[in-house]
Design an enzyme around this catalytic site. Structure first.
Site, short mmCIF file in Angstrom:
data_model
loop_
_atom_site.label_atom_id
_atom_site.label_comp_id
_atom_site.label_asym_id
_atom_site.label_seq_id
_atom_site.Cartn_x
_atom_site.Cartn_y
_atom_site.Cartn_z
N ASP A 18 0.88 -1.16 0.00
CA ASP A 18 0.00 0.00 0.00
C ASP A 18 0.93 1.23 0.00
O ASP A 18 2.13 1.10 0.30
CB ASP A 18 -0.87 -0.06 1.27
CG ASP A 18 -1.46 1.27 1.61
OD1 ASP A 18 -2.14 1.83 0.75
OD2 ASP A 18 -1.23 1.77 2.74
N ASP A 20 0.02 5.13 1.10
CA ASP A 20 -0.14 6.03 2.27
C ASP A 20 -0.07 5.28 3.58
O ASP A 20 -0.85 4.34 3.82
CB ASP A 20 -1.51 6.72 2.21
CG ASP A 20 -1.54 7.83 1.20
OD1 ASP A 20 -0.70 8.73 1.28
OD2 ASP A 20 -2.42 7.79 0.33
N ARG A 27 -0.22 10.97 2.28
CA ARG A 27 -0.17 11.98 1.21
C ARG A 27 1.17 12.73 1.12
O ARG A 27 1.25 13.75 0.46
CB ARG A 27 -1.33 13.00 1.34
CG ARG A 27 -2.70 12.47 1.09
CD ARG A 27 -2.92 11.96 -0.34
NE ARG A 27 -2.77 12.99 -1.36
CZ ARG A 27 -1.87 12.94 -2.33
NH1 ARG A 27 -1.02 11.95 -2.42
NH2 ARG A 27 -1.81 13.88 -3.23
N ARG A 147 -6.14 18.93 6.50
CA ARG A 147 -6.44 17.48 6.48
C ARG A 147 -6.46 16.93 7.89
O ARG A 147 -7.37 16.20 8.28
CB ARG A 147 -5.33 16.71 5.74
CG ARG A 147 -5.33 16.85 4.29
CD ARG A 147 -4.14 16.10 3.70
NE ARG A 147 -4.54 15.69 2.39
CZ ARG A 147 -5.11 14.52 2.09
NH1 ARG A 147 -5.26 13.60 2.98
NH2 ARG A 147 -5.51 14.26 0.88
N ASP A 215 -1.27 -0.57 6.02
CA ASP A 215 -1.55 -0.02 7.36
C ASP A 215 -3.05 0.02 7.67
O ASP A 215 -3.43 0.30 8.80
CB ASP A 215 -0.96 1.39 7.51
CG ASP A 215 -1.71 2.41 6.68
OD1 ASP A 215 -2.05 2.09 5.52
OD2 ASP A 215 -1.98 3.51 7.18
O1 M1P Z 1 -4.48 5.61 -0.37
C1 M1P Z 1 -5.45 5.88 0.60
C2 M1P Z 1 -6.38 7.00 0.17
O2 M1P Z 1 -5.61 8.17 -0.03
C3 M1P Z 1 -6.36 9.30 -0.30
O3 M1P Z 1 -7.22 9.55 0.79
P1 M1P Z 1 -7.30 10.94 1.57
O4 M1P Z 1 -7.14 12.03 0.58
O5 M1P Z 1 -8.67 10.89 2.20
O6 M1P Z 1 -6.21 10.93 2.61
C4 M1P Z 1 -7.22 9.14 -1.53
O7 M1P Z 1 -6.43 9.20 -2.68
C5 M1P Z 1 -8.00 7.84 -1.49
O8 M1P Z 1 -8.58 7.59 -2.74
C6 M1P Z 1 -7.11 6.68 -1.12
O9 M1P Z 1 -7.90 5.51 -0.96
#
Ligand code: M1P
Length: 252
Positions: A18, A20, A27, A147, A215
């Site tokens: 994965d 993030d 992000r 965020r 995670d």
């Molecule tokens: O990869 C996990 C998620 O990352 C983003 O989520 P958020 O902007 O809410 O932190 C999005 O790109 C989401 O599509 C993705 O599942």
């Protein structure tokens, strides 16, 4: 020079990640240490990533040369897929759902969002992607600080959970899955188009062991299905540092 897949020392193994919270902080960009560890790992086994985001965002996080860094790149859960830099066939959300149902879904979401009284709203509340839509009550233009604020607010006020429950009730005739995978949004896609979708591409390669690191491997998280899938060896991690620690234990 990339060693061909069949000539890697551990040939029958692929390691999928994965993005993030697993390879990078949410992000944010990958660290030089993680980048180096992945390059070293790739000398031994095949590697790939499978993320919910689209390729544009994954390039921002993992690097512009992401297609050269991994053997398999799976954006939008594998609905956009690359093998050794070459794109594989894919399907689209809009073709699956059709214009009429899609319009109804968008109108319902925007109506609901317009009635919320969030402390802050920004822009881009629905992001239209190839294999899914992404819905964000604060808007995808939120800064990192905004965020974090929304995530904390949402924990208390259940903004995303409430909208997801309403969507499930309103569109019960559609086989849609709602996945809260990140901080400020949730993904909506046809049931089955979760991260296990990418395994159809991996299975063709004949790997014996398919490791997956994520995670959000708990029930309801967007790594849950692939983590639990009998075809994978799942590793639940709590940070990129945790991913690095387990990789070193397993492969170095
Ligand atoms: O990869 C996990 C998620 O990352 C983003 O989520 P958020 O902007 O809410 O932190 C999005 O790109 C989401 O599509 C993705 O599942």
């Amino acid at each position: 020079m990339v060693v061909p897949l069949t000539e890697r020392p551990i040939k029958d193994t692929v390691v999928l990640f994965d993005v993030d919270g697993t390879l990078t902080p949410a992000r944010l960009e990958i660290s030089p240490e993680m980048k180096q560890l992945l390059a070293d790992l790739r000398d031994k086994v095949a590697i790939g990533f499978v993320g919910g985001s689209d390729l544009v965002k994954q390039k921002e996080q993992l690097g512009d040369n992401v297609l050269d860094m991994f053997d398999f790149c799976f954006s939008e859960n594998g609905l956009t897929a690359y093998r050794l830099g070459k794109q594989l066939a894919s399907q689209s959300f809009i073709q699956w759902i059709g214009e009429d149902k899609y319009r109804a879904l968008v109108k319902f979401i925007l109506r609901h969002l317009s009635e919320l009284d969030l402390p802050k709203v920004r822009g881009t509340f629905i992001e239209f992607r190839n294999g899914m839509i992404n819905v964000s009550p604060i808007g995808r233009n939120a800064s990192t600080a905004e965020r974090n604020e929304f995530e904390a607010y949402d924990k208390e006020h259940k903004i995303r959970e409430t909208l997801v429950s309403k969507l499930k009730a309103e569109f019960s005739d559609l086989a849609l899955t709602y996945s809260i995978g990140g901080q400020i949004s949730f993904d909506v896609f046809p049931t089955g188009w979760d991260k296990t979708y990418c395994l159809q591409h991996i299975e063709k390669e004949g790997f014996k062991d398919i490791h997956f690191f994520g995670d959000k491997s708990f029930k309801g998280g967007n790594d849950y299905e692939i983590y639990e899938d009998p075809r994978t060896i799942g590793h639940a991690v709590n940070s990129p540092a945790d991913t690095m620690r387990i990789l070193k234990e397993l492969f170095f």
